[in-house]
Design a protein around this motif. Structure first.
Motif, PDB file in Angstrom:
ATOM      1  N   ALA A  18       0.834  -1.206   0.000  1.00 20.96           N
ATOM      2  CA  ALA A  18       0.000   0.000   0.000  1.00 20.96           C
ATOM      3  C   ALA A  18       0.862   1.246   0.000  1.00 20.96           C
ATOM      4  O   ALA A  18       1.968   1.260   0.548  1.00 20.96           O
ATOM      5  N   LEU A  19       0.343   2.297  -0.604  1.00 23.16           N
ATOM      6  CA  LEU A  19       0.968   3.618  -0.612  1.00 23.16           C
ATOM      7  C   LEU A  19      -0.032   4.605  -0.031  1.00 23.16           C
ATOM      8  O   LEU A  19      -1.200   4.617  -0.418  1.00 23.16           O
ATOM      9  N   VAL A  20       0.430   5.438   0.904  1.00 23.27           N
ATOM     10  CA  VAL A  20      -0.442   6.399   1.575  1.00 23.27           C
ATOM     11  C   VAL A  20      -0.138   7.806   1.078  1.00 23.27           C
ATOM     12  O   VAL A  20       1.021   8.247   1.106  1.00 23.27           O
ATOM     13  N   VAL A  21      -1.175   8.519   0.629  1.00 26.44           N
ATOM     14  CA  VAL A  21      -1.050   9.932   0.261  1.00 26.44           C
ATOM     15  C   VAL A  21      -2.065  10.736   1.062  1.00 26.44           C
ATOM     16  O   VAL A  21      -3.006  10.181   1.637  1.00 26.44           O
ATOM     17  N   ALA A  22      -1.866  12.054   1.102  1.00 29.12           N
ATOM     18  CA  ALA A  22      -2.708  12.920   1.917  1.00 29.12           C
ATOM     19  C   ALA A  22      -3.795  13.591   1.088  1.00 29.12           C
ATOM     20  O   ALA A  22      -3.539  14.050  -0.032  1.00 29.12           O
ATOM     21  N   THR A  23      -4.991  13.658   1.662  1.00 31.99           N
ATOM     22  CA  THR A  23      -6.069  14.430   1.055  1.00 31.99           C
ATOM     23  C   THR A  23      -6.476  15.542   2.015  1.00 31.99           C
ATOM     24  O   THR A  23      -6.342  15.414   3.232  1.00 31.99           O
ATOM     25  N   ALA A  24      -6.957  16.646   1.432  1.00 28.18           N
ATOM     26  CA  ALA A  24      -7.338  17.802   2.238  1.00 28.18           C
ATOM     27  C   ALA A  24      -8.480  18.533   1.545  1.00 28.18           C
ATOM     28  O   ALA A  24      -8.831  18.224   0.401  1.00 28.18           O
ATOM     29  N   VAL A  25      -9.041  19.485   2.280  1.00 28.14           N
ATOM     30  CA  VAL A  25     -10.119  20.306   1.722  1.00 28.14           C
ATOM     31  C   VAL A  25      -9.567  21.698   1.440  1.00 28.14           C
ATOM     32  O   VAL A  25      -9.033  22.356   2.338  1.00 28.14           O
ATOM     33  N   VAL A  26      -9.691  22.140   0.190  1.00 25.53           N
ATOM     34  CA  VAL A  26      -9.264  23.474  -0.219  1.00 25.53           C
ATOM     35  C   VAL A  26     -10.414  24.112  -0.991  1.00 25.53           C
ATOM     36  O   VAL A  26     -10.846  23.583  -2.021  1.00 25.53           O
ATOM     37  N   ASP A  27     -10.912  25.250  -0.466  1.00 22.74           N
ATOM     38  CA  ASP A  27     -12.032  25.948  -1.112  1.00 22.74           C
ATOM     39  C   ASP A  27     -13.205  25.004  -1.368  1.00 22.74           C
ATOM     40  O   ASP A  27     -13.766  24.938  -2.467  1.00 22.74           O
ATOM     41  N   ASP A  28     -13.525  24.226  -0.343  1.00 24.18           N
ATOM     42  CA  ASP A  28     -14.668  23.299  -0.383  1.00 24.18           C
ATOM     43  C   ASP A  28     -14.488  22.144  -1.364  1.00 24.18           C
ATOM     44  O   ASP A  28     -15.451  21.421  -1.656  1.00 24.18           O
ATOM     45  N   ALA A  29     -13.293  21.965  -1.878  1.00 22.67           N
ATOM     46  CA  ALA A  29     -13.032  20.853  -2.790  1.00 22.67           C
ATOM     47  C   ALA A  29     -11.946  19.957  -2.200  1.00 22.67           C
ATOM     48  O   ALA A  29     -11.028  20.424  -1.520  1.00 22.67           O
ATOM     49  N   VAL A  30     -12.025  18.659  -2.450  1.00 27.73           N
ATOM     50  CA  VAL A  30     -11.016  17.713  -1.983  1.00 27.73           C
ATOM     51  C   VAL A  30      -9.849  17.706  -2.965  1.00 27.73           C
ATOM     52  O   VAL A  30     -10.043  17.650  -4.185  1.00 27.73           O
ATOM     53  N   VAL A  31      -8.626  17.763  -2.417  1.00 23.02           N
ATOM     54  CA  VAL A  31      -7.421  17.708  -3.242  1.00 23.02           C
ATOM     55  C   VAL A  31      -6.472  16.668  -2.666  1.00 23.02           C
ATOM     56  O   VAL A  31      -6.536  16.323  -1.491  1.00 23.02           O
ATOM     57  N   VAL A  32      -5.590  16.168  -3.517  1.00 21.09           N
ATOM     58  CA  VAL A  32      -4.513  15.286  -3.076  1.00 21.09           C
ATOM     59  C   VAL A  32      -3.252  16.135  -2.974  1.00 21.09           C
ATOM     60  O   VAL A  32      -2.881  16.828  -3.926  1.00 21.09           O
ATOM     61  N   LEU A  33      -2.596  16.109  -1.817  1.00 18.75           N
ATOM     62  CA  LEU A  33      -1.444  16.967  -1.572  1.00 18.75           C
ATOM     63  C   LEU A  33      -0.152  16.356  -2.106  1.00 18.75           C
ATOM     64  O   LEU A  33      -0.003  15.130  -2.164  1.00 18.75           O
ATOM     65  N   GLY A  34       0.774  17.223  -2.452  1.00 22.50           N
ATOM     66  CA  GLY A  34       2.110  16.794  -2.831  1.00 22.50           C
ATOM     67  C   GLY A  34       2.295  16.644  -4.326  1.00 22.50           C
ATOM     68  O   GLY A  34       1.387  16.866  -5.133  1.00 22.50           O
ATOM     69  N   ASP A  35       3.517  16.256  -4.686  1.00 19.93           N
ATOM     70  CA  ASP A  35       3.879  16.050  -6.088  1.00 19.93           C
ATOM     71  C   ASP A  35       3.491  14.618  -6.461  1.00 19.93           C
ATOM     72  O   ASP A  35       4.247  13.670  -6.249  1.00 19.93           O
ATOM     73  N   VAL A  36       2.290  14.447  -6.976  1.00 19.29           N
ATOM     74  CA  VAL A  36       1.756  13.118  -7.249  1.00 19.29           C
ATOM     75  C   VAL A  36       1.456  12.972  -8.745  1.00 19.29           C
ATOM     76  O   VAL A  36       1.247  13.970  -9.453  1.00 19.29           O
ATOM     77  N   PRO A  37       1.424  11.752  -9.255  1.00 17.49           N
ATOM     78  CA  PRO A  37       1.091  11.540 -10.671  1.00 17.49           C
ATOM     79  C   PRO A  37      -0.317  12.058 -10.989  1.00 17.49           C
ATOM     80  O   PRO A  37      -1.188  12.125 -10.111  1.00 17.49           O
ATOM     81  N   ASP A  38      -0.540  12.389 -12.239  1.00 16.77           N
ATOM     82  CA  ASP A  38      -1.856  12.896 -12.652  1.00 16.77           C
ATOM     83  C   ASP A  38      -2.957  11.893 -12.353  1.00 16.77           C
ATOM     84  O   ASP A  38      -4.085  12.277 -12.019  1.00 16.77           O
ATOM     85  N   SER A  39      -2.638  10.617 -12.440  1.00 12.26           N
ATOM     86  CA  SER A  39      -3.649   9.593 -12.181  1.00 12.26           C
ATOM     87  C   SER A  39      -4.125   9.622 -10.739  1.00 12.26           C
ATOM     88  O   SER A  39      -5.285   9.325 -10.440  1.00 12.26           O
ATOM     89  N   VAL A  40      -3.229   9.984  -9.839  1.00  8.27           N
ATOM     90  CA  VAL A  40      -3.585  10.092  -8.415  1.00  8.27           C
ATOM     91  C   VAL A  40      -4.317  11.404  -8.167  1.00  8.27           C
ATOM     92  O   VAL A  40      -5.351  11.440  -7.490  1.00  8.27           O
ATOM     93  N   ARG A  41      -3.791  12.485  -8.727  1.00  6.87           N
ATOM     94  CA  ARG A  41      -4.433  13.782  -8.529  1.00  6.87           C
ATOM     95  C   ARG A  41      -5.853  13.768  -9.090  1.00  6.87           C
ATOM     96  O   ARG A  41      -6.766  14.378  -8.542  1.00  6.87           O
ATOM     97  N   GLY A  42      -6.058  13.035 -10.156  1.00  5.79           N
ATOM     98  CA  GLY A  42      -7.368  12.999 -10.781  1.00  5.79           C
ATOM     99  C   GLY A  42      -8.428  12.314  -9.955  1.00  5.79           C
ATOM    100  O   GLY A  42      -9.633  12.506 -10.201  1.00  5.79           O
TER     101      GLY A  42
END
Length: 487
Positions: A18-42
């Protein structure tokens, strides 16, 4: 305990369960934090469908998308786009606890040593599993953890991980003691555990048995323990560096099981009273950790150990006991026993000499009524109380400052002795603190009541498991380190 290593490699290229990445709320939208591949950010675009909110303690597992070598991607909520150390600690703990066994890579925001240390602490605490009594346990703890950070090669990051390993080992040791069955962990067994924990650390251990306690005038500890067939103990742990920058004394309540004595508790929920020694467990772990960390502060711990039982020889309501130092106490309620053993410990600490003394105890149900299950109370000398609160904030624990109102002190007056062991119903946490203050002889002091946070009877959350939590260890260590910085 899980094995944790630092890596500076691209975490998305690492083969893992397993790989763990961080999610957060920015301007009422969920985002994935950090320098991540587009597939993860999407994945953030499908947050609602995936059940991802980015909230703290949330962990959502999805099949790893393209560009991720791990089998599973875990989305761990950190709340905001700029998470503090405690948010990272909780996210790492929640993820590791949820994922269980196997190899886990943590790709949470870890740009500096402070973040690395927090994530390492959370992961190692989240990996904790207590299965001592299970003959067939399906719970598989995490075994291999890799923490990805651009700072992985720096000395500061490596030191942060080393410190995290020592601190979490201490906390998990305290959890083990709290979770132990009371037929296994009685006062003499606790004393033996203290000797074993201190072995090889340079900590000197001195143990007083029931005969020595009576001879030494420790009427509080001896009186509470007299109803049990398993006698009380006072364990002194002394860590003394060659040139101490300061001296700190820690006193821990160690009631290995609390029936309430003759003033017996209701049967419902009494099984949780195996945790009534959590203060002593925290003190033991703190002294050992301070030694392993090479602190330049002398730290002395006093474990006040007894089993409070309603046997034929038990203490009675209306008994008067003489404490260490000569003060007499009328016992109006034998279930207010913690303050009796702690008072003896406080007197011993003051007699031995110290700059400051902290006592920590699962002392009052009133603490839980006032502050709940996750926030501890702290009372005492104003400046020391503030110092404890600051240490707790730095460590990521919640301690709330409470007063010691002078108008409550008369409720502890006794008709036959110097003081009674209980006051009026109102302000029970505070009157307990006022009682303990009587035995500090003006020494700078703080009293930490951890009755609720010491034992989690609800669901696990963040890095906190069900059962013993190890609360207080991080705060006490931060306090000791603060004293070093002051010096």
């Amino acid at each position: 305990m899980a094995d944790l290593t630092l890596t500076g490699k691209n975490p998305f290229s690492l083969a893992a369960d397993a790989l763990v990445v961080a999610t957060a709320v920015v301007d009422d939208a969920v985002v994935v934090l950090g320098d991540v591949p587009d597939s993860v950010r999407g994945l953030a675009a499908h947050a609602r469908a995936l059940g991802v909110s980015g909230a703290l303690d949330e962990v959502v597992r999805v099949p790893a998308p393209t560009g991720v070598e791990a089998g599973v991607l875990a989305l761990a909520g950190v709340g905001t786009s700029a998470p503090d150390a405690e948010a990272l600690r909780r996210a790492a703990g929640a993820a590791v606890r949820t994922l269980g066994g196997g190899r886990t890579v943590l790709a949470l925001p870890a740009d500096d040593a402070d973040a690395v240390g927090a994530i390492a602490e959370g992961a190692l605490l989240g990996a904790y599993v207590f299965n001592r009594y299970r003959t067939a346990d399906e719970t598989t703890p995490a075994t291999v953890l890799e923490l990805a950070s651009p700072a992985a090669r720096t000395r500061a990051a490596k030191d942060a991980v080393e410190r995290a390993e020592i601190v979490t080992s201490a906390i998990n040791a305290a959890r083990d003691l709290v979770n132990a069955a009371p037929n296994d962990l009685f006062p003499a067994a606790f004393a033996d555990a203290a000797k074993a924990a201190a072995k090889g650390t340079g900590v000197k251990v001195t143990i007083l048995d029931e005969k020595a306690l009576v001879a030494g005038g420790y009427g509080g500890i001896a009186g509470v323990g007299q109803g049990s067939t398993r006698g009380p103990r006072l364990v002194k742990l002394a860590y003394t560096p060659s040139r101490p920058a300061a001296r700190v004394a820690l006193v821990g309540k160690g009631i290995t099981f609390d029936t309430g004595g003759i003033s017996i508790k209701p049967a419902k929920g009494m099984e949780a009273m195996k945790s009534d020694m959590a203060g002593a467990a925290a003190v033991l772990s703190t002294v050992v950790a301070a030694a392993r960390l090479g602190s330049d502060v002398a730290v002395t711990g006093y474990l006040c150990l007894a089993e409070n039982m309603p046997g034929g020889g038990a203490q009675r309501p209306a008994d008067v006991v003489t404490m260490r130092g000569g003060k007499t106490v009328e016992v109006l309620n034998t279930d207010a026993e913690g303050r009796l053993v702690m008072a003896d410990g406080l007197v011993a600490a003051v007699e031995d000499g110290t700059d400051v003394v902290l006592d920590i105890a699962t002392l009052t149900g009133a603490q839980i009524i006032a502050l709940g299950d996750r926030v501890s109370g702290v009372m005492g000398t104003d400046d020391v109380r503030g110092e404890v609160v600051a240490a707790a904030e730095a460590a990521g624990e919640q301690f709330w400052p409470m007063p010691l109102p002078a108008e409550l002190r008369p409720s502890l007056d006794s008709k036959v002795a110097d003081i009674a062991n209980i006051g009026g119903r109102a302000g029970g946490m505070l009157t307990a603190g006022l009682f303990l203050q009587e035995f500090t002889d003006g020494t700078p002091w703080a009293h930490l009541d951890i009755a609720g946070p010491a034992f989690n009877e609800g669901a696990a959350y963040g890095y906190t498991p069900v059962g013993g939590t190890g609360v207080g260890v991080r705060t006490l260590l931060a306090f000791v380190e603060g004293r070093s910085a002051k010096a």
